[in-house]
Write an enzyme that holds these catalytic residues in place. Structure first.
Site, mmCIF file in Angstrom:
data_model
loop_
_atom_site.group_PDB
_atom_site.id
_atom_site.type_symbol
_atom_site.label_atom_id
_atom_site.label_comp_id
_atom_site.label_asym_id
_atom_site.label_seq_id
_atom_site.Cartn_x
_atom_site.Cartn_y
_atom_site.Cartn_z
ATOM 1 N N TYR A 124 0.880 -1.210 -0.088
ATOM 2 C CA TYR A 124 -0.013 0.103 -0.099
ATOM 3 C C TYR A 124 0.975 1.292 0.041
ATOM 4 O O TYR A 124 0.359 2.312 0.190
ATOM 5 C CB TYR A 124 -0.815 0.039 1.487
ATOM 6 N N LYS A 191 4.182 -14.012 5.683
ATOM 7 C CA LYS A 191 4.614 -15.126 4.729
ATOM 8 C C LYS A 191 6.195 -15.170 4.364
ATOM 9 O O LYS A 191 6.448 -15.086 3.228
ATOM 10 C CB LYS A 191 3.806 -14.885 3.127
ATOM 11 N N ASP A 224 -1.750 -17.573 6.141
ATOM 12 C CA ASP A 224 -2.725 -18.599 5.320
ATOM 13 C C ASP A 224 -3.290 -19.486 6.483
ATOM 14 O O ASP A 224 -4.476 -19.678 6.655
ATOM 15 C CB ASP A 224 -2.404 -19.476 4.166
ATOM 16 N N ASP A 248 -5.487 -5.531 6.317
ATOM 17 C CA ASP A 248 -6.570 -5.224 5.837
ATOM 18 C C ASP A 248 -7.443 -6.419 5.492
ATOM 19 O O ASP A 248 -8.843 -6.415 5.774
ATOM 20 C CB ASP A 248 -6.387 -4.606 4.306
#
Length: 359
Positions: A124, A191, A224, A248
């Site tokens: 972002y 991740k 995940d 988000d």
């Protein structure tokens, strides 16, 4: 003295839910001087920019803002006002609680989570290269020369910066938040196994900083796997600390665990300024119809009242929301009822006023 607060109604359903929140705040008797500032689509139409300088100047003067949702065009048009505000005011920490509320149907009944999201870096940050542009062609050549990477000619590219300094301050913010609010643990989502040099920085920095807070349990989880954990056993989690994009997405997931975006409040905080806003978007399809649920905006206003030190008013608003939902007589359509935005605001404001009178 009255608190000076910048009120940004926004667009879509923003003006309706912003007015509802203002009515509830005023029902508590808290003295407020509102500085109303238009932003988003109305400002774009009149002033050629969705975020005029006057909005930033107002927040710099008041140091506190209550903001309604603002539409962000998909793939074209102006850049997100929300992202611009966070970056220009250095609102590096987003705080988004997810709490089970009485009388609201959901798969889990005892959720009490807080998502803390880094707000200024990651994908972002706005470092983008448009497909087919001269800048992207130059970047393709540089990547080819530097590392042998071949970016396809028809690709668009977004760069993902995550810094040690940016991560360090959000991690310290999260641990300090845990201590102030008697929270028991922090789970970092990442991740880093795939993005070793961006998410890896986030995880490594968080792990190092956590050693200074032995009283708060620290754990890491791939994002995940965290998503799976959230939908199967959310009551086992407490504070979730995430980079910008994951934060988000996961905060919306958490809202879904507790009844939907119409109930999800949020704060964007920096060292100097604070902007409070609901998690949900502007819902232009129902704008002006009186159908919008104002509770997310009202609970964001309660977070603002707490930030301002108005703790009795904060408790009254939160208890009033719980009482109205538990009674079940006044509900907006998203909660299975027929009440309007203003009827919900009137019920919550009246209940809050009554609670304060009772002491």
């Amino acid at each position: 003295m009255a608190h000076r607060i910048t009120l940004i109604p926004g667009d879509g359903i923003g003006p309706e839910v912003a007015e509802a929140a203002r009515r509830v705040v005023e029902a508590t008797g808290t003295r407020v001087e509102w500085d109303v500032q238009e932003a988003g689509a109305p400002a774009m139409a009149r002033e050629g920019t969705p975020l005029p300088d006057r909005v930033l100047r107002s927040i710099e003067a008041s140091r506190t803002a209550l903001k309604g949702p603002i539409t962000t065009p998909v793939g074209a048009g102006f850049r997100s006002v929300n992202v611009a505000l966070r970056q220009q005011l250095d609102l590096f920490a987003a705080v988004r609680p997810a709490l089970s509320l009485p009388g609201v149907a959901s798969r889990h009944s005892d959720v009490d989570l807080v998502v803390i999201r880094e707000n200024t870096e990651d994908l972002y940050a706005g470092i983008e290269f448009e497909r087919g542009s001269k800048e992207l062609e130059q970047l393709r050549r540089e990547l080819r020369a530097l590392a042998g990477f071949e970016v396809r000619a028809d690709a668009g590219v977004t760069v993902k910066p995550i810094s040690v300094s940016g991560t360090r301050r959000i991690v310290r913010f999260a641990f300090d938040f845990a201590r102030r609010n008697a929270r028991r643990s922090i789970t970092v989502g990442h991740k880093a196994n795939i993005m070793r040099f961006s998410d890896g920085v986030f995880l490594e920095t968080a792990t190092q900083e956590a050693r200074s807070y032995p009283d708060v349990t620290f754990e890491e989880c791939q994002v995940d796997a965290l998503a799976l954990h959230l939908v199967t056993e959310p009551e086992a989690l407490d504070i979730l600390l995430l980079p910008n994009l994951y934060g988000d997405i996961v905060s919306d997931l958490c809202a879904g665990l507790t009844g939907g975006l119409g109930l999800a409040s949020g704060a964007n905080l920096g060292w100097e300024y604070a902007v409070f806003e609901p998690v949900h978007g502007s819902a232009p399809d129902i704008a002006g119809k009186g159908l919008a649920n104002p509770i997310a905006m009202i609970l964001s206003a309660a977070m603002m009242l707490a930030h301002l030190g108005e703790m009795e008013a904060t408790r009254a608003v939160r208890q009033a929301v719980a009482a109205v939902l538990a009674e079940g007589r006044i509900r907006t359509p998203d909660l299975g009822g027929t009440a309007s935005t203003s009827e919900m605001a009137e019920a919550i404001g009246g209940t809050a006023r009554g609670l304060l009178v009772q002491g």
